[in-house]
Design an enzyme around this catalytic site. Structure first.
Site, short mmCIF file in Angstrom:
data_model
loop_
_atom_site.label_atom_id
_atom_site.label_comp_id
_atom_site.label_asym_id
_atom_site.label_seq_id
_atom_site.Cartn_x
_atom_site.Cartn_y
_atom_site.Cartn_z
N GLY A 84 0.82 -1.19 0.00
CA GLY A 84 0.00 0.00 0.00
C GLY A 84 0.86 1.25 0.00
CE LYS A 86 -1.03 9.04 -2.73
NZ LYS A 86 -1.50 10.43 -2.89
CE1 TYR A 87 6.94 5.71 -8.12
CE2 TYR A 87 5.25 7.41 -8.03
CZ TYR A 87 5.92 6.42 -8.73
OH TYR A 87 5.56 6.14 -10.01
CG HIS A 90 13.24 1.31 0.84
ND1 HIS A 90 12.71 1.83 2.00
CD2 HIS A 90 12.24 0.58 0.27
CE1 HIS A 90 11.46 1.44 2.12
NE2 HIS A 90 11.15 0.68 1.09
CB ALA A 155 7.85 4.97 5.31
N GLY A 168 6.34 -3.86 5.53
CA GLY A 168 6.40 -3.48 6.93
C GLY A 168 6.72 -2.01 7.13
CB CYS A 186 4.33 8.96 1.74
SG CYS A 186 5.50 7.76 2.39
#
Length: 236
Positions: A84, A86-87, A90, A155, A168, A186
């Protein structure tokens, strides 16, 4: 099933849940394939639940609500994550926690699972003296930045397939924060991103993991009963 043990530094079990820690960067696509395979195996009763702590080389990942207009500078690979949200970004210095649990054996409460996951991160940040919270600004973990403004420090993005969770959370220990500028994190353009390092805290991946896992039993216990309603809808 993809090999999860390459570069594995530490493994243990907690109440039937396997705990794995990686301290070398794991390519995102390899981790995603491993997650999905493990998710399937858990669903079939062929593997135990898993909490996997690791980091990735720089990558942008797209959730199911991602809009291409939120990509401002594609300096890194973009991977469709299937979670779930948006962008998000990482990269090294950001600790990831992939949580693969069979909710058929726990409370079948999606919002409660997300609420408990957020609480686990919030409580652990508190152990380092950082006050953080859920926010109406959007899904994730928020705190006060050095200028006093509200900024995201963690996040949350999950996927639940046949009541087995995957993906997660991520927490910014000491990532290169300029890497977030290639996207609207996000989908929230008006809020910034911060890290423990920016807040003046030198916390290693190992220190974070120890503090987080010290609270893992309490986190898992919260999933045995339905959690109370939360104030805002959560994307999962």
């Amino acid at each position: 099933m993809p090999n999860l043990t390459q570069n594995l530094d530490y493994s243990q079990t907690l109440g039937g849940v396997e705990i794995r820690r990686d301290y070398e960067n794991v390519p995102y696509r390899r981790a995603l394939d491993a997650q999905l395979a493990r998710n399937d195996a858990i669903g079939l009763g062929q593997a135990s639940d898993l909490i996997w702590l690791l980091e990735h080389p720089p990558v942008y990942t797209a959730g199911t609500s991602a809009q291409i207009s939120d990509v401002l500078d594609q300096r890194f690979e973009i991977v469709e994550a299937g979670r779930g949200g948006k962008y998000t970004y990482h990269g090294p210095g950001q600790r990831i926690g992939y949580v693969l649990l069979d909710l058929r054996q726990r409370a079948r409460d999606v919002r409660g699972f997300v609420h408990a996951l957020e609480g686990w991160v919030i409580d652990t940040l508190g152990d380092f003296g950082v006050e953080s919270w859920r926010s109406e600004a959007g899904v994730g973990i928020w705190t006060r930045d050095v200028d006093g403004s509200e900024a995201k420090i963690g996040a949350i993005g999950v996927r639940i397939r046949r009541w087995v969770t995957c993906h997660g959370f991520s927490v910014n220990l000491s990532p290169d924060l300029s890497h977030f500028s290639g996207i609207v994190p996000c989908g929230i353009a008006e809020k910034g991103v911060t890290s423990l390092a920016r807040l003046g805290l030198d916390v290693s991946a190992q220190q974070w993991d120890e503090a987080l896992l010290a609270r893992a039993e309490a986190f898992l216990a919260k999933l045995d009963v339905a959690c109370p309603p939360v104030s805002a809808e959560k994307e999962v």
